[in-house]
Design a protein around this motif. Structure first.
Motif, PDB file in Angstrom:
ATOM      1  N   ALA A  43       0.771  -1.308  -0.055  1.00 49.52           N
ATOM      2  CA  ALA A  43      -0.288  -0.047   0.162  1.00 49.52           C
ATOM      3  C   ALA A  43       0.852   1.471  -0.122  1.00 49.52           C
ATOM      4  CB  ALA A  43      -0.924  -0.515   0.833  1.00 49.52           C
ATOM      5  N   ALA A  44       1.929   1.304   0.848  1.00 48.37           N
ATOM      6  CA  ALA A  44       2.680   2.273   0.396  1.00 48.37           C
ATOM      7  C   ALA A  44       3.599   2.469  -0.648  1.00 48.37           C
ATOM      8  CB  ALA A  44       3.836   1.796   2.003  1.00 48.37           C
ATOM      9  N   GLY A  47       0.810   4.090  -2.783  1.00 48.47           N
ATOM     10  CA  GLY A  47       0.552   5.401  -2.760  1.00 48.47           C
ATOM     11  C   GLY A  47       1.345   6.142  -2.553  1.00 48.47           C
ATOM     12  N   GLU A  48       2.900   5.912  -3.002  1.00 55.78           N
ATOM     13  CA  GLU A  48       3.591   6.653  -2.613  1.00 55.78           C
ATOM     14  C   GLU A  48       3.447   7.141  -1.665  1.00 55.78           C
ATOM     15  OE1 GLU A  48       3.911   8.979  -6.181  1.00 55.78           O
ATOM     16  OE2 GLU A  48       3.954   7.781  -7.389  1.00 55.78           O
ATOM     17  N   TYR A  49       3.453   6.103  -0.220  1.00 56.24           N
ATOM     18  CA  TYR A  49       4.225   6.835   1.116  1.00 56.24           C
ATOM     19  C   TYR A  49       5.209   6.184   1.989  1.00 56.24           C
ATOM     20  CZ  TYR A  49      -0.972   7.454   1.863  1.00 56.24           C
ATOM     21  OH  TYR A  49      -3.100   7.770   1.220  1.00 56.24           O
ATOM     22  N   VAL A  50       5.476   7.637   2.107  1.00 58.60           N
ATOM     23  CA  VAL A  50       6.978   6.641   3.192  1.00 58.60           C
ATOM     24  C   VAL A  50       6.282   6.301   4.871  1.00 58.60           C
ATOM     25  CG1 VAL A  50       8.545   7.342   4.999  1.00 58.60           C
ATOM     26  CG2 VAL A  50       8.181   8.767   2.881  1.00 58.60           C
ATOM     27  N   LEU A  51       6.427   4.819   5.109  1.00 56.59           N
ATOM     28  CA  LEU A  51       6.129   4.179   5.732  1.00 56.59           C
ATOM     29  C   LEU A  51       6.450   4.357   7.770  1.00 56.59           C
ATOM     30  CD1 LEU A  51       3.962   1.395   7.156  1.00 56.59           C
ATOM     31  CD2 LEU A  51       5.448  -0.013   6.653  1.00 56.59           C
ATOM     32  N   THR A  68      13.903  -1.281  -3.296  1.00 61.03           N
ATOM     33  CA  THR A  68      14.065   0.381  -3.322  1.00 61.03           C
ATOM     34  C   THR A  68      13.480   1.286  -2.553  1.00 61.03           C
ATOM     35  OG1 THR A  68      13.856   0.547  -5.559  1.00 61.03           O
ATOM     36  CG2 THR A  68      16.134  -0.116  -5.237  1.00 61.03           C
ATOM     37  N   GLN A  69      11.805   0.862  -2.793  1.00 61.39           N
ATOM     38  CA  GLN A  69      10.409   1.446  -1.979  1.00 61.39           C
ATOM     39  C   GLN A  69       9.378   0.374  -1.320  1.00 61.39           C
ATOM     40  OE1 GLN A  69      10.113   5.140  -2.073  1.00 61.39           O
ATOM     41  NE2 GLN A  69      12.151   5.487  -2.979  1.00 61.39           N
ATOM     42  N   PRO A  70       9.070   0.851  -0.063  1.00 63.33           N
ATOM     43  CA  PRO A  70       8.796   1.953  -0.141  1.00 63.33           C
ATOM     44  C   PRO A  70       9.696   2.914   0.951  1.00 63.33           C
ATOM     45  CG  PRO A  70       7.474   0.917   0.905  1.00 63.33           C
ATOM     46  CD  PRO A  70       7.749   0.102   0.298  1.00 63.33           C
ATOM     47  N   SER A  71      10.136   3.769   1.361  1.00 67.21           N
ATOM     48  CA  SER A  71      10.798   4.339   2.542  1.00 67.21           C
ATOM     49  C   SER A  71       9.940   3.716   3.967  1.00 67.21           C
ATOM     50  CB  SER A  71      11.301   5.650   2.619  1.00 67.21           C
ATOM     51  OG  SER A  71      12.416   6.124   1.172  1.00 67.21           O
ATOM     52  N   VAL A  72      10.552   3.439   4.935  1.00 62.68           N
ATOM     53  CA  VAL A  72      10.061   3.376   5.762  1.00 62.68           C
ATOM     54  C   VAL A  72      11.070   4.227   7.016  1.00 62.68           C
ATOM     55  CG1 VAL A  72      10.625   1.308   7.774  1.00 62.68           C
ATOM     56  CG2 VAL A  72       9.498   1.545   5.438  1.00 62.68           C
ATOM     57  N   VAL A  73       9.702   4.476   7.969  1.00 66.55           N
ATOM     58  CA  VAL A  73      11.022   5.176   9.027  1.00 66.55           C
ATOM     59  C   VAL A  73      10.663   4.772  10.323  1.00 66.55           C
ATOM     60  CG1 VAL A  73      11.090   6.816  10.887  1.00 66.55           C
ATOM     61  CG2 VAL A  73      10.976   7.287   8.151  1.00 66.55           C
ATOM     62  N   LEU A  74      11.528   4.044  11.195  1.00 64.12           N
ATOM     63  CA  LEU A  74      11.146   2.713  12.562  1.00 64.12           C
ATOM     64  C   LEU A  74      11.266   3.660  13.760  1.00 64.12           C
ATOM     65  CD1 LEU A  74      11.140   0.476  13.432  1.00 64.12           C
ATOM     66  CD2 LEU A  74      13.212  -0.464  12.769  1.00 64.12           C
TER      67      LEU A  74
END
Length: 120
Positions: A43-44, A47-51, A68-74
């Motif tokens: 889904a990220a 939808g071109e989201y950062v998770l 290479t996608q999506p970017s994830v911020v943990l």
């Protein structure tokens, strides 16, 4: 930048991020609360989201997928409340905008921030 907030974080993140000029949506408004991590990642991507997540398995899943996608911020901070860690997070999102657009895993801890470009 658009942010998809994982179900393991409070929906209050959506309002907090919106107040700081970021478009955010909580997973609970898009999918099932018991969805698998892969579904959130897909889904990220769509939808071109950062998770934004607190799920430590997301880094492992990104490594296994070699994507290479999506970017994830943990978020791995001792306090996950938007009013506490939110200002720090907004600063990080703005500072690392280019990396997040290219694809990255960012781990936010109390005392440090780690960045790994994707794929890992």
């Amino acid at each position: 930048m658009k942010i998809l907030v994982d179900v393991n974080l409070t929906p209050r993140w959506v309002g907090f991020l919106g107040e700081h000029g970021l478009v955010a949506v909580h997973w609970s408004s898009l999918g099932a609360l018991n969805a698998k991590d892969e579904e959130l990642l897909e889904a990220a991507i769509r939808g071109e989201y950062v998770l934004l997540t607190h799920d430590q398995d997301m880094g492992t899943l990104l490594a296994l997928k070699q994507t290479t996608q999506p970017s994830v911020v943990l978020l791995r901070t001792s306090d996950l409340r938007p009013e506490v860690v939110g200002p720090k997070l907004v600063s990080i999102l703005n500072d690392l905008r280019e990396d997040l657009q290219a694809g990255a895993l960012v781990v936010v801890e109390d005392e440090r921030i780690r960045l790994r470009r994707l794929p890992i």
